[in-house]
Write a protein that holds these residues in place. Structure first.
Motif, PDB file in Angstrom:
ATOM      1  N   MET A 105       0.860  -1.168   0.000  1.00 28.74           N
ATOM      2  CA  MET A 105       0.000   0.000   0.000  1.00 28.74           C
ATOM      3  C   MET A 105       0.905   1.230   0.000  1.00 28.74           C
ATOM      4  SD  MET A 105      -2.872   1.134   2.808  1.00 28.74           S
ATOM      5  CE  MET A 105      -3.543  -0.501   2.870  1.00 28.74           C
ATOM      6  N   ALA A 106       0.797   2.022  -1.007  1.00 34.05           N
ATOM      7  CA  ALA A 106       1.626   3.220  -1.121  1.00 34.05           C
ATOM      8  C   ALA A 106       1.090   4.338  -0.242  1.00 34.05           C
ATOM      9  CB  ALA A 106       1.671   3.677  -2.571  1.00 34.05           C
ATOM     10  N   TYR A 107       2.006   5.166   0.206  1.00 36.42           N
ATOM     11  CA  TYR A 107       1.616   6.317   1.009  1.00 36.42           C
ATOM     12  C   TYR A 107       0.767   7.247   0.164  1.00 36.42           C
ATOM     13  CZ  TYR A 107       1.809  10.829   3.234  1.00 36.42           C
ATOM     14  OH  TYR A 107       1.456  12.024   3.769  1.00 36.42           O
ATOM     15  N   GLU A 108      -0.338   7.679   0.712  1.00 34.01           N
ATOM     16  CA  GLU A 108      -1.218   8.615   0.022  1.00 34.01           C
ATOM     17  C   GLU A 108      -1.202   9.939   0.762  1.00 34.01           C
ATOM     18  OE1 GLU A 108      -5.117   6.967  -0.368  1.00 34.01           O
ATOM     19  OE2 GLU A 108      -4.334   5.041  -1.035  1.00 34.01           O
ATOM     20  N   ASP A 164       2.859  -8.224  18.182  1.00 35.38           N
ATOM     21  CA  ASP A 164       2.299  -8.681  16.915  1.00 35.38           C
ATOM     22  C   ASP A 164       3.135  -8.145  15.747  1.00 35.38           C
ATOM     23  OD1 ASP A 164       0.460  -9.826  15.065  1.00 35.38           O
ATOM     24  OD2 ASP A 164      -0.476  -7.860  14.836  1.00 35.38           O
ATOM     25  N   PRO A 165       3.796  -9.039  15.009  1.00 32.28           N
ATOM     26  CA  PRO A 165       4.681  -8.571  13.944  1.00 32.28           C
ATOM     27  C   PRO A 165       3.941  -7.912  12.783  1.00 32.28           C
ATOM     28  CG  PRO A 165       4.528 -10.964  13.911  1.00 32.28           C
ATOM     29  CD  PRO A 165       3.793 -10.491  15.138  1.00 32.28           C
ATOM     30  N   VAL A 166       2.711  -8.300  12.534  1.00 26.80           N
ATOM     31  CA  VAL A 166       1.950  -7.703  11.440  1.00 26.80           C
ATOM     32  C   VAL A 166       1.637  -6.241  11.749  1.00 26.80           C
ATOM     33  CG1 VAL A 166      -0.204  -7.806  10.119  1.00 26.80           C
ATOM     34  CG2 VAL A 166       1.000  -9.917  10.701  1.00 26.80           C
ATOM     35  N   ALA A 167       1.204  -5.975  12.961  1.00 29.11           N
ATOM     36  CA  ALA A 167       0.884  -4.602  13.361  1.00 29.11           C
ATOM     37  C   ALA A 167       2.132  -3.724  13.286  1.00 29.11           C
ATOM     38  CB  ALA A 167       0.301  -4.577  14.770  1.00 29.11           C
ATOM     39  N   VAL A 168       3.240  -4.227  13.799  1.00 29.71           N
ATOM     40  CA  VAL A 168       4.490  -3.461  13.774  1.00 29.71           C
ATOM     41  C   VAL A 168       4.927  -3.216  12.328  1.00 29.71           C
ATOM     42  CG1 VAL A 168       6.942  -3.528  14.380  1.00 29.71           C
ATOM     43  CG2 VAL A 168       5.226  -4.243  16.049  1.00 29.71           C
ATOM     44  N   ARG A 169       4.856  -4.234  11.505  1.00 30.02           N
ATOM     45  CA  ARG A 169       5.277  -4.116  10.099  1.00 30.02           C
ATOM     46  C   ARG A 169       4.411  -3.104   9.342  1.00 30.02           C
ATOM     47  NH1 ARG A 169       5.749  -9.183   9.103  1.00 30.02           N
ATOM     48  NH2 ARG A 169       3.594  -9.516   8.472  1.00 30.02           N
ATOM     49  N   ARG A 170       3.125  -3.102   9.593  1.00 34.28           N
ATOM     50  CA  ARG A 170       2.240  -2.143   8.904  1.00 34.28           C
ATOM     51  C   ARG A 170       2.578  -0.699   9.290  1.00 34.28           C
ATOM     52  NH1 ARG A 170      -3.396  -5.467   9.648  1.00 34.28           N
ATOM     53  NH2 ARG A 170      -3.070  -6.886   7.896  1.00 34.28           N
ATOM     54  N   ILE A 171       2.835  -0.478  10.555  1.00 35.11           N
ATOM     55  CA  ILE A 171       3.190   0.878  11.000  1.00 35.11           C
ATOM     56  C   ILE A 171       4.558   1.271  10.463  1.00 35.11           C
ATOM     57  CG2 ILE A 171       3.625   2.337  13.011  1.00 35.11           C
ATOM     58  CD1 ILE A 171       1.464   0.551  14.464  1.00 35.11           C
ATOM     59  N   GLN A 172       5.502   0.322  10.437  1.00 35.72           N
ATOM     60  CA  GLN A 172       6.822   0.596   9.870  1.00 35.72           C
ATOM     61  C   GLN A 172       6.705   0.942   8.389  1.00 35.72           C
ATOM     62  OE1 GLN A 172      10.047   0.566  11.519  1.00 35.72           O
ATOM     63  NE2 GLN A 172      10.379   1.727   9.630  1.00 35.72           N
ATOM     64  N   THR A 173       5.846   0.244   7.672  1.00 37.55           N
ATOM     65  CA  THR A 173       5.631   0.538   6.258  1.00 37.55           C
ATOM     66  C   THR A 173       5.069   1.944   6.076  1.00 37.55           C
ATOM     67  OG1 THR A 173       5.311  -1.794   5.740  1.00 37.55           O
ATOM     68  CG2 THR A 173       4.410  -0.201   4.168  1.00 37.55           C
ATOM     69  N   PHE A 174       4.115   2.321   6.919  1.00 39.06           N
ATOM     70  CA  PHE A 174       3.575   3.676   6.863  1.00 39.06           C
ATOM     71  C   PHE A 174       4.694   4.688   7.076  1.00 39.06           C
ATOM     72  CE2 PHE A 174       2.123   7.506   8.949  1.00 39.06           C
ATOM     73  CZ  PHE A 174       1.092   7.924   8.127  1.00 39.06           C
ATOM     74  N   LEU A 175       5.515   4.472   8.094  1.00 36.91           N
ATOM     75  CA  LEU A 175       6.619   5.376   8.393  1.00 36.91           C
ATOM     76  C   LEU A 175       7.588   5.458   7.220  1.00 36.91           C
ATOM     77  CD1 LEU A 175       8.433   7.102  10.213  1.00 36.91           C
ATOM     78  CD2 LEU A 175       9.269   4.985  11.248  1.00 36.91           C
ATOM     79  N   GLU A 207      -4.995   9.929   9.295  1.00 29.78           N
ATOM     80  CA  GLU A 207      -6.090   8.965   9.394  1.00 29.78           C
ATOM     81  C   GLU A 207      -5.630   7.518   9.235  1.00 29.78           C
ATOM     82  OE1 GLU A 207      -8.955  10.326   6.546  1.00 29.78           O
ATOM     83  OE2 GLU A 207      -9.553  12.009   7.803  1.00 29.78           O
ATOM     84  N   ARG A 208      -4.780   7.257   8.262  1.00 33.70           N
ATOM     85  CA  ARG A 208      -4.320   5.878   8.048  1.00 33.70           C
ATOM     86  C   ARG A 208      -3.552   5.372   9.265  1.00 33.70           C
ATOM     87  NH1 ARG A 208       0.101   4.257   3.912  1.00 33.70           N
ATOM     88  NH2 ARG A 208       0.411   2.115   4.532  1.00 33.70           N
ATOM     89  N   LEU A 209      -2.732   6.217   9.858  1.00 36.47           N
ATOM     90  CA  LEU A 209      -1.987   5.811  11.045  1.00 36.47           C
ATOM     91  C   LEU A 209      -2.928   5.571  12.218  1.00 36.47           C
ATOM     92  CD1 LEU A 209       0.696   5.187  12.401  1.00 36.47           C
ATOM     93  CD2 LEU A 209       0.966   7.647  12.822  1.00 36.47           C
ATOM     94  N   MET A 210      -4.003   6.347  12.325  1.00 38.22           N
ATOM     95  CA  MET A 210      -4.988   6.104  13.388  1.00 38.22           C
ATOM     96  C   MET A 210      -5.595   4.713  13.241  1.00 38.22           C
ATOM     97  SD  MET A 210      -7.024   9.650  14.192  1.00 38.22           S
ATOM     98  CE  MET A 210      -6.952  10.499  12.629  1.00 38.22           C
ATOM     99  N   VAL A 211      -5.903   4.328  12.024  1.00 42.58           N
ATOM    100  CA  VAL A 211      -6.456   2.991  11.775  1.00 42.58           C
ATOM    101  C   VAL A 211      -5.439   1.921  12.156  1.00 42.58           C
ATOM    102  CG1 VAL A 211      -7.226   1.407   9.951  1.00 42.58           C
ATOM    103  CG2 VAL A 211      -8.062   3.764   9.997  1.00 42.58           C
ATOM    104  N   LEU A 212      -4.189   2.124  11.763  1.00 41.62           N
ATOM    105  CA  LEU A 212      -3.139   1.151  12.089  1.00 41.62           C
ATOM    106  C   LEU A 212      -2.932   1.057  13.607  1.00 41.62           C
ATOM    107  CD1 LEU A 212      -0.553   2.012   9.295  1.00 41.62           C
ATOM    108  CD2 LEU A 212      -2.128   0.052   9.379  1.00 41.62           C
ATOM    109  N   ALA A 213      -2.993   2.180  14.296  1.00 40.44           N
ATOM    110  CA  ALA A 213      -2.856   2.168  15.755  1.00 40.44           C
ATOM    111  C   ALA A 213      -4.029   1.439  16.397  1.00 40.44           C
ATOM    112  CB  ALA A 213      -2.753   3.597  16.285  1.00 40.44           C
ATOM    113  N   ASP A 214      -5.234   1.666  15.891  1.00 41.51           N
ATOM    114  CA  ASP A 214      -6.405   0.937  16.404  1.00 41.51           C
ATOM    115  C   ASP A 214      -6.238  -0.566  16.203  1.00 41.51           C
ATOM    116  OD1 ASP A 214      -8.056   2.873  17.550  1.00 41.51           O
ATOM    117  OD2 ASP A 214      -8.989   3.390  15.628  1.00 41.51           O
ATOM    118  N   GLN A 215      -5.717  -0.951  15.047  1.00 40.56           N
ATOM    119  CA  GLN A 215      -5.476  -2.374  14.791  1.00 40.56           C
ATOM    120  C   GLN A 215      -4.456  -2.929  15.777  1.00 40.56           C
ATOM    121  OE1 GLN A 215      -4.378  -2.393  10.642  1.00 40.56           O
ATOM    122  NE2 GLN A 215      -6.499  -2.268   9.954  1.00 40.56           N
ATOM    123  N   ALA A 216      -3.420  -2.159  16.070  1.00 36.25           N
ATOM    124  CA  ALA A 216      -2.407  -2.606  17.025  1.00 36.25           C
ATOM    125  C   ALA A 216      -3.001  -2.750  18.424  1.00 36.25           C
ATOM    126  CB  ALA A 216      -1.232  -1.631  17.043  1.00 36.25           C
TER     127      ALA A 216
END
Length: 100
Positions: free
Chosen positions: A1-4, A83-94, A67-76
């Motif tokens: 998912m590319a940064y928007e 949880d490696p998936v949650a960490v990886r998604r936030i790292q990808t956003f960063l 907004e996207r980071l808020m969703v990722l934080a809620d998922q975490a």
């Protein structure tokens, strides 16, 4: 998912006005804070520390209207500590935000 670019960049632009140096400084501040909060999340092993780190990420996201980071934080928040998936998604956003 590319940064928007979206509400986060719009929030930074509104805060910086017509000052590109301030805009760049705000981006750097956001990246540094996100990096720090992600490190705390990555090191959290118990439920309490994980929840606090995820809530801090959500607070950072809310303060910058990311907004996207808020969703990722809620998922975490809803996952188990480490949880490696949650960490990886936030790292990808960063990574995507920092590269944009």
């Amino acid at each position: 998912m590319a940064y928007e670019a979206g509400t986060l960049d719009a929030t930074l632009a509104a805060a910086a006005g017509n000052d590109p140096a301030l805009f760049a400084e705000l981006r750097v501040a956001f990246v540094e804070s996100l990096t720090h909060q992600l490190d705390l999340l990555r090191r959290a092993r118990c439920d309490g520390n994980w929840q606090i780190a995820a809530l801090r990420l959500k607070g950072l996201a809310a303060s910058f209207n990311a907004e996207r980071l808020m969703v990722l934080a809620d998922q975490a928040i809803d996952t188990a500590p480490g949880d490696p998936v949650a960490v990886r998604r936030i790292q990808t956003f960063l990574d995507e935000f920092a590269a944009a």
